[in-house]
Design an enzyme around this catalytic site. Structure first.
Site, short mmCIF file in Angstrom:
data_model
loop_
_atom_site.label_atom_id
_atom_site.label_comp_id
_atom_site.label_asym_id
_atom_site.label_seq_id
_atom_site.Cartn_x
_atom_site.Cartn_y
_atom_site.Cartn_z
N LYS A 187 -7.26 0.79 2.16
CA LYS A 187 -8.53 1.45 2.49
C LYS A 187 -8.72 1.36 4.02
O LYS A 187 -9.48 0.54 4.54
CB LYS A 187 -9.70 0.79 1.75
N GLU A 223 -6.14 12.81 -5.26
CA GLU A 223 -7.54 12.43 -5.18
C GLU A 223 -8.42 13.64 -4.92
O GLU A 223 -7.93 14.70 -4.51
CB GLU A 223 -7.75 11.37 -4.09
#
Length: 344
Positions: A187, A223
């Site tokens: 992340k 995604e």
């Protein structure tokens, strides 16, 4: 920026934006060890102009929420998973990891310090928590930092997508969010910086965001913007993409378990963009979005509509209701996911 006051907020109409609250948690890694962390009031960080985070992107972040219960207490949801993911991201970027038990305690402390800003039960709003780890030492040549700052701030937020649980339209992108074998599972800010242009173009064209396909062949779904994808098939399967370049989602992990509990067959697998017809419902899922129904996906000019462009499908609604019910303490937590925040 002026410090926020509780009286500043219309809890029923919050956006998803930053507010400078009174307190944050901060701790520094220096001389080979973590110093004592503490709650501080200053929302500004002082960095060298040669900081590794500014030049070489050696920085990462996390996202989780605090939820006001009906009895006035406050819940966290699976903060141990955020602690583990932060350290996995840190290892990928040669950054110093942080003790996971101390991370959970730090989150509890900063939420407790700002407890007045946790939106009231029933408002639909939450307190968003943003831990960030940055390489703070000065470097010129490409090398990892040896000093780091872990900072955790919080801000009240409403729904990530305007309209809340309303189906959104998406469009596939020719851009890649992250490279195969790159930092897609971490992340890190660079992944999100790469998504700004395709996201802007999609929104300018009237879509909620883009569908990223696999970076090697552009054949399978990765995604949806900054969220994970799921689809529910006609045969009762809950499918979500499996890929080495997808961020491990805590919401996805939770929904895989809840889907199984609700009688669906939950599977992580490759999902071809050419096989959208198998799904009767679809959605985007993540900490910020929770669940956002996908009304349609447009690929090469061909629009595929799922359950509805205006209404949420029944199974998506059931998953949302149970997940949110557990988070806010309205439903039993059979998995031990919820962590209470003691208020002093």
């Amino acid at each position: 920026m002026t410090k926020a006051n509780v009286s500043d907020f219309d809890w029923q109409n919050l956006g998803f934006e930053y507010h400078d609250l009174p307190y944050r948690y901060r701790v520094v890694f220096k001389d080979g060890k973590w110093e004592q962390g503490k709650i501080v009031e200053d929302s500004n960080l002082i960095l060298s102009e040669a900081s590794a985070s500014l030049h070489y992107g050696q920085q990462l972040f996390e996202g989780l929420k605090a939820y006001r219960r009906k009895d006035g207490g406050i819940n966290l949801f699976r903060p141990d998973m955020n602690a583990a993911r932060l350290n996995a991201s840190a290892e990928r970027l040669l950054m110093q990891t942080f003790p996971e038990d101390q991370f959970v305690e730090a989150v509890r402390d900063v939420v407790a310090a700002n407890h007045e800003f946790v939106p009231p039960y029933g408002s639909g709003a939450t307190l968003y928590i943003r831990p960030m780890l940055i390489g703070s030492s000065a470097v010129v040549g490409l090398q990892p930092a040896n000093e780091f700052i872990l900072n955790i701030y919080v801000t009240p937020v409403g729904a990530y997508y305007k309209g809340g649980l309303t189906p959104n339209a998406y469009v596939t992108s020719e851009y890649d969010r992250a490279a195969h074998g790159g930092t897609g599972r971490a992340k890190v800010g660079g992944n999100y910086a790469a998504s700004l242009l395709p996201g802007h173009e999609a929104k300018s064209a009237g879509y909620a965001d883009v569908v990223y396909l696999d970076p090697r062949f552009h054949e399978t779904i990765e995604e949806l913007g900054a969220a994970n994808f799921f689809g529910i098939t006609k045969t009762g399967q809950f499918l979500t993409p499996k890929s080495p370049s997808i961020l491990p989602s805590i919401t996805k992990d939770s929904l895989l378990k809840l889907a199984t509990k609700q009688g669906l067959e939950a599977i992580e697998t490759e999902i071809s963009i050419k096989e959208l017809d198998q799904f009767v419902e679809a959605g985007a899922m993540g900490t910020a979005a929770v669940i956002s129904p996908v009304g349609s996906i447009t690929h090469h000019g061909q629009k595929h509509i799922f359950y509805s462009e205006t209404e949420t499908g029944p199974q998506t609604q059931a998953l949302y209701d149970e997940l949110v019910g557990i988070q806010f303490g309205d439903l039993p937590d059979p998995f031990g996911w919820v962590v209470d925040v003691p208020l002093k």
